[in-house]
Motif scaffolding. Structure first.
Motif, PDB file in Angstrom:
ATOM      1  N   ASN A  90     -13.922  43.430  37.687  1.00  0.00           N
ATOM      2  CA  ASN A  90     -14.665  42.379  38.381  1.00  0.00           C
ATOM      3  C   ASN A  90     -16.127  42.429  37.935  1.00  0.00           C
ATOM      4  OD1 ASN A  90     -15.775  44.518  39.733  1.00  0.00           O
ATOM      5  ND2 ASN A  90     -14.875  44.042  41.723  1.00  0.00           N
ATOM      6  N   VAL A  91     -16.968  41.610  38.576  1.00  0.00           N
ATOM      7  CA  VAL A  91     -18.360  41.534  38.150  1.00  0.00           C
ATOM      8  C   VAL A  91     -19.026  42.900  38.239  1.00  0.00           C
ATOM      9  CG1 VAL A  91     -20.613  40.551  38.722  1.00  0.00           C
ATOM     10  CG2 VAL A  91     -18.584  39.098  38.739  1.00  0.00           C
ATOM     11  N   GLN A  92     -18.868  43.564  39.386  1.00  0.00           N
ATOM     12  CA  GLN A  92     -19.471  44.883  39.565  1.00  0.00           C
ATOM     13  C   GLN A  92     -18.968  45.865  38.504  1.00  0.00           C
ATOM     14  OE1 GLN A  92     -21.661  45.874  42.500  1.00  0.00           O
ATOM     15  NE2 GLN A  92     -22.117  47.245  40.802  1.00  0.00           N
ATOM     16  N   GLY A  93     -17.670  45.824  38.227  1.00  0.00           N
ATOM     17  CA  GLY A  93     -17.078  46.703  37.224  1.00  0.00           C
ATOM     18  C   GLY A  93     -17.686  46.476  35.847  1.00  0.00           C
ATOM     19  N   ASN A  94     -17.907  45.212  35.521  1.00  0.00           N
ATOM     20  CA  ASN A  94     -18.538  44.892  34.245  1.00  0.00           C
ATOM     21  C   ASN A  94     -19.968  45.424  34.191  1.00  0.00           C
ATOM     22  OD1 ASN A  94     -17.282  42.995  32.036  1.00  0.00           O
ATOM     23  ND2 ASN A  94     -16.307  42.455  33.985  1.00  0.00           N
ATOM     24  N   PRO A 131     -13.594  38.445  40.734  1.00  0.00           N
ATOM     25  CA  PRO A 131     -12.949  38.685  39.432  1.00  0.00           C
ATOM     26  C   PRO A 131     -13.593  37.762  38.396  1.00  0.00           C
ATOM     27  CG  PRO A 131     -11.342  37.999  41.107  1.00  0.00           C
ATOM     28  CD  PRO A 131     -12.694  37.828  41.707  1.00  0.00           C
ATOM     29  N   VAL A 132     -13.706  38.233  37.158  1.00  0.00           N
ATOM     30  CA  VAL A 132     -14.468  37.427  36.196  1.00  0.00           C
ATOM     31  C   VAL A 132     -13.764  36.126  35.831  1.00  0.00           C
ATOM     32  CG1 VAL A 132     -15.721  39.373  35.226  1.00  0.00           C
ATOM     33  CG2 VAL A 132     -13.568  38.694  34.207  1.00  0.00           C
ATOM     34  N   GLN A 133     -12.447  36.074  36.041  1.00  0.00           N
ATOM     35  CA  GLN A 133     -11.740  34.820  35.741  1.00  0.00           C
ATOM     36  C   GLN A 133     -12.189  33.698  36.662  1.00  0.00           C
ATOM     37  OE1 GLN A 133     -10.223  37.712  36.045  1.00  0.00           O
ATOM     38  NE2 GLN A 133      -8.758  38.017  34.400  1.00  0.00           N
ATOM     39  N   ARG A 134     -12.743  34.071  37.803  1.00  0.00           N
ATOM     40  CA  ARG A 134     -13.128  33.040  38.763  1.00  0.00           C
ATOM     41  C   ARG A 134     -14.615  32.721  38.707  1.00  0.00           C
ATOM     42  NH1 ARG A 134     -11.470  35.006  43.968  1.00  0.00           N
ATOM     43  NH2 ARG A 134     -12.908  33.403  44.666  1.00  0.00           N
ATOM     44  N   ARG A 142     -24.597  34.745  33.016  1.00  0.00           N
ATOM     45  CA  ARG A 142     -25.573  35.476  33.840  1.00  0.00           C
ATOM     46  C   ARG A 142     -25.121  36.909  34.051  1.00  0.00           C
ATOM     47  NH1 ARG A 142     -25.466  30.995  38.033  1.00  0.00           N
ATOM     48  NH2 ARG A 142     -25.788  32.649  39.551  1.00  0.00           N
ATOM     49  N   VAL A 143     -23.803  37.090  34.243  1.00  0.00           N
ATOM     50  CA  VAL A 143     -23.278  38.457  34.399  1.00  0.00           C
ATOM     51  C   VAL A 143     -23.493  39.232  33.103  1.00  0.00           C
ATOM     52  CG1 VAL A 143     -21.225  39.856  34.797  1.00  0.00           C
ATOM     53  CG2 VAL A 143     -21.578  37.768  36.116  1.00  0.00           C
ATOM     54  N   ALA A 144     -23.215  38.574  31.970  1.00  0.00           N
ATOM     55  CA  ALA A 144     -23.386  39.244  30.677  1.00  0.00           C
ATOM     56  C   ALA A 144     -24.851  39.646  30.470  1.00  0.00           C
ATOM     57  CB  ALA A 144     -22.923  38.331  29.549  1.00  0.00           C
ATOM     58  N   LEU A 145     -25.773  38.773  30.897  1.00  0.00           N
ATOM     59  CA  LEU A 145     -27.203  39.093  30.784  1.00  0.00           C
ATOM     60  C   LEU A 145     -27.561  40.294  31.650  1.00  0.00           C
ATOM     61  CD1 LEU A 145     -29.000  35.635  30.871  1.00  0.00           C
ATOM     62  CD2 LEU A 145     -29.256  37.388  29.131  1.00  0.00           C
TER      63      LEU A 145
ATOM     64  N   PHE B 137     -10.118  53.029  24.157  1.00  0.00           N
ATOM     65  CA  PHE B 137      -8.666  52.983  24.258  1.00  0.00           C
ATOM     66  C   PHE B 137      -8.214  53.113  25.718  1.00  0.00           C
ATOM     67  CE2 PHE B 137      -4.443  54.964  24.198  1.00  0.00           C
ATOM     68  CZ  PHE B 137      -3.760  54.029  23.444  1.00  0.00           C
ATOM     69  N   PHE B 138      -8.836  54.064  26.426  1.00  0.00           N
ATOM     70  CA  PHE B 138      -8.381  54.315  27.795  1.00  0.00           C
ATOM     71  C   PHE B 138      -8.972  53.345  28.817  1.00  0.00           C
ATOM     72  CE2 PHE B 138      -7.265  58.462  25.964  1.00  0.00           C
ATOM     73  CZ  PHE B 138      -5.949  58.523  26.400  1.00  0.00           C
ATOM     74  N   THR B 139     -10.189  52.843  28.575  1.00  0.00           N
ATOM     75  CA  THR B 139     -10.820  51.996  29.596  1.00  0.00           C
ATOM     76  C   THR B 139     -10.730  50.510  29.289  1.00  0.00           C
ATOM     77  OG1 THR B 139     -12.983  52.166  28.534  1.00  0.00           O
ATOM     78  CG2 THR B 139     -12.482  53.797  30.231  1.00  0.00           C
ATOM     79  N   VAL B 140     -10.330  50.150  28.075  1.00  0.00           N
ATOM     80  CA  VAL B 140     -10.204  48.721  27.765  1.00  0.00           C
ATOM     81  C   VAL B 140      -8.799  48.375  27.283  1.00  0.00           C
ATOM     82  CG1 VAL B 140     -11.024  46.834  26.308  1.00  0.00           C
ATOM     83  CG2 VAL B 140     -12.654  48.474  27.239  1.00  0.00           C
ATOM     84  N   VAL B 141      -8.345  49.099  26.262  1.00  0.00           N
ATOM     85  CA  VAL B 141      -7.055  48.745  25.654  1.00  0.00           C
ATOM     86  C   VAL B 141      -5.923  48.914  26.669  1.00  0.00           C
ATOM     87  CG1 VAL B 141      -5.409  49.294  23.845  1.00  0.00           C
ATOM     88  CG2 VAL B 141      -7.853  49.349  23.348  1.00  0.00           C
TER      89      VAL B 141
END
Lengths: 360, 231
Positions: A90-94, A131-134, A142-145, B137-141
């Motif tokens: 999700n956004v926070q995870g990213n 979730p980033v899909q939404r 903006r999240v990417a920045l 590999f473990f955190t994305v793939v």
């Protein structure tokens, strides 16, 4: 000073990018040029996603003829054209993904308060659990920045972050980009093929064409030397000295040191306050010339200028004009007008500026 | 209860075999799929073909060659004897080995498809965010290939439960050692014991349906896609 030294030589199929230059260690450098000129390849070489040539930030060698630091060890951040959010988070995870890994490449991510400031600046606080899909396209960028800013990179690379967005979304994200300097003081490379974005954001300009550098320098200087067809023009910077009752702002153009006098420009900027630093764009096709000051004209900005040079461009003539403030103005006239008025280099004339567009 | 003790023994043995084989296949198949999805080596073609062989070969052919190779005079048989494992044919271990080969494509291909569909971008993103190759590999793939991994696990499990030809060739019909459900059903039918055959067959039918239903509903966006065509 942590300037970015580049000596790139990168082959990709039958395309070759060659570049040997040094970029300023602060402010925004726009890498500008038509599609396929090698802008993105240049960023990928700097980021270590593409091999080829030498890259050095200050004393830190990122790649040389002998060895190359893999992408994940370079202390930079890259914002991709398509935002490139990790869709399983999700956004926070990213946002956390980069922060967690900042230390292992020698970066100190932003402290809590500064991080909070970034999230506020980019209006992300309500979106953190999403979730980033939404997310909409603009929200994704903006999240990417934010993800890039939170790791507090030594160098921030932006690869056409607006080009995947429609016009409305572009206008939504642009103001955020203009405010980035409030939270990020390091050097930034901004790749774009849209002049409109470049004149709003950039301090320096690097012009690429077919894999080679054509020009480099301060935005106003480089822009004033380019022939961009209908988009030929100049960028003028100044400080708001008065805000008039009818919504027009009076802008005192910044002198470049060698200038004797001052020049003021009126433009529509209802949001501006006295003391604000503004940037305005004047296109060559919006400037006309008269030999005496016309008092019976509807045109507001009539400025005394000196003709620096004239150059024929197809059926028209491009005039380089010097303002009293030292800044440049350009005018596109027909050959006939030039002959009728007897215009020559060195003459003092009046420039009538039909329209001035606010640009950041 | 309709099932006899021998039936239950076969059920238990089958579940044990399929679980073990699925776990081993995920361990072997995931790195193999990753290699196949990424490599530009000339070996990619031959390895892909070898992995896919069980899809087209009659199980008896596979079983026959395994029997020869693992037998006392076969190269693998001599190896296992030299290493002190004894001979593998007609043992549970032999059955596990044969099932690994037999179900390999059903595990490798869904994972490989998921990894290829992911593209280069998430990896580049992770790299510019500071993640090294193993970290990526473990955190994305793996997280992004999760639908593929789930499909692979279900297909690998179900396919191992359903195998028959290979079992007969390499495993024979030893109670509690190699007599799995499919062999037990065959025995019942041979003995004209249709009631018992029905009970076990129905069990398999319901099991297969439930497993596939579960997978489709958990994994709505992905397909049971294990085509042999390569882009």
């Amino acid at each position: 000073m942590t300037d970015l030294h580049l000596n790139i030589d990168c082959h990709r199929g039958d395309f070759r990018l060659r570049l040997d230059t040094t970029l300023a260690g602060q402010g925004v450098t726009a890498v500008f040029g038509p599609s396929g000129c090698g802008k993105t390849t240049l960023l990928r070489c700097i980021a270590g996603l593409e091999a080829g040539g030498e890259v050095r930030l200050g004393e830190q060698v990122w790649s040389s003829r002998q060895r190359s630091l893999p992408a994940h060890q370079r202390p930079l951040a890259l914002v991709f054209q398509d935002a490139g959010l990790l869709k399983h988070l999700n956004v926070q995870g990213n946002l956390d993904y980069g922060v967690k890994r900042a230390h292992q490449r020698g970066l100190t991510p932003l402290a809590h308060e500064q991080a909070q400031q970034v999230l506020e600046l980019l209006d992300l606080l309500p979106l953190l659990q999403r979730p980033v899909q939404r997310l909409s396209g603009g929200e994704q960028q903006r999240v990417a920045l934010a993800r890039a800013l939170l790791i507090n990179p030594r160098l921030l690379l932006l690869d056409e972050p607006l080009s995947a967005l429609d016009t409305a979304r572009k206008q939504e994200v642009l103001p955020y980009l203009r405010r980035l300097h409030q939270v990020y003081q390091g050097p930034m490379l901004y790749v774009s093929h849209a002049l409109e974005e470049v004149v709003q954001l950039a301090d320096q300009l690097l012009l690429l064409e077919r894999g080679e550098m054509r020009a480099q320098g301060g935005l106003a200087e480089v822009l004033a030397t380019l022939n961009l067809g209908d988009e030929t023009g100049v960028v003028l910077e100044g400080t708001v000295v008065a805000q008039e009752a009818d919504g027009l702002a009076r802008l005192a153009l910044t002198a470049d040191g060698t200038a004797a006098g001052s020049t003021e420009l009126l433009l529509s900027a209802p949001q501006a306050a006295i003391g604000d630093h503004l940037r305005a764009r004047v296109l060559a096709r919006d400037v006309s010339i008269s030999l005496s000051r016309a008092d019976d004209s509807s045109i507001l900005n009539i400025l005394p200028v000196q003709i620096d040079s004239l150059s024929a461009d197809g059926t028209s003539v491009l005039l380089n004009l010097r303002l009293r403030s030292g800044g440049l103005l350009r005018a596109r006239l027909t050959q006939r007008s030039v002959t009728q008025l007897g215009l020559q280099a060195g003459m003092s004339v009046w420039a009538q500026v039909k329209s001035v567009a606010l640009a950041g | 209860m309709l099932l006899t003790a021998a039936d239950w023994q076969a059920v238990w043995l089958t579940l044990k075999l399929a679980t073990l084989v699925t776990m081993l296949l995920l361990l072997i198949g995931t790195p193999l799929a990753w290699w196949l999805a990424r490599t530009r080596s000339v070996w990619r073609g031959p390895v892909s073909a070898l992995v896919a062989m069980p899809l087209v070969l009659p199980p008896t052919v596979l079983g026959f060659y395994l029997l020869l190779a693992l037998g006392p005079n076969g190269p693998l048989g001599q190896l296992t004897q030299a290493l002190g494992f004894g001979l593998l044919p007609f043992s549970f271990s032999g059955l596990v080995l044969a099932s690994l080969l037999y179900s390999l494509p059903f595990v490798v291909q869904p994972i490989q498809n998921a990894m290829e569909a992911m593209g280069e971008r998430p990896l580049e993103v992770a790299a510019t965010l500071g993640a090294g190759p193993l970290d990526r590999f473990f955190t994305v793939v793996l997280p992004q290939a999760k639908p593929g991994l789930l499909t692979a696990a279900v297909l690998g499990f179900a396919h191992t439960v359903g195998e028959f030809g290979v079992v007969l060739m390499i495993g024979g019909n030893i109670p509690a050692e190699t007599r799995v459900i499919s062999v037990q059903i065959y025995d019942h039918v041979e003995a004209l014991n249709y009631t018992q055959a029905h009970a076990l067959s129905l069990l398999m039918l319901v099991f297969s349906f439930v497993v596939l239903l579960l997978m489709y509903s958990l994994n709505r966006n992905s397909r049971l896609n294990f085509s042999l065509s390569r882009p």
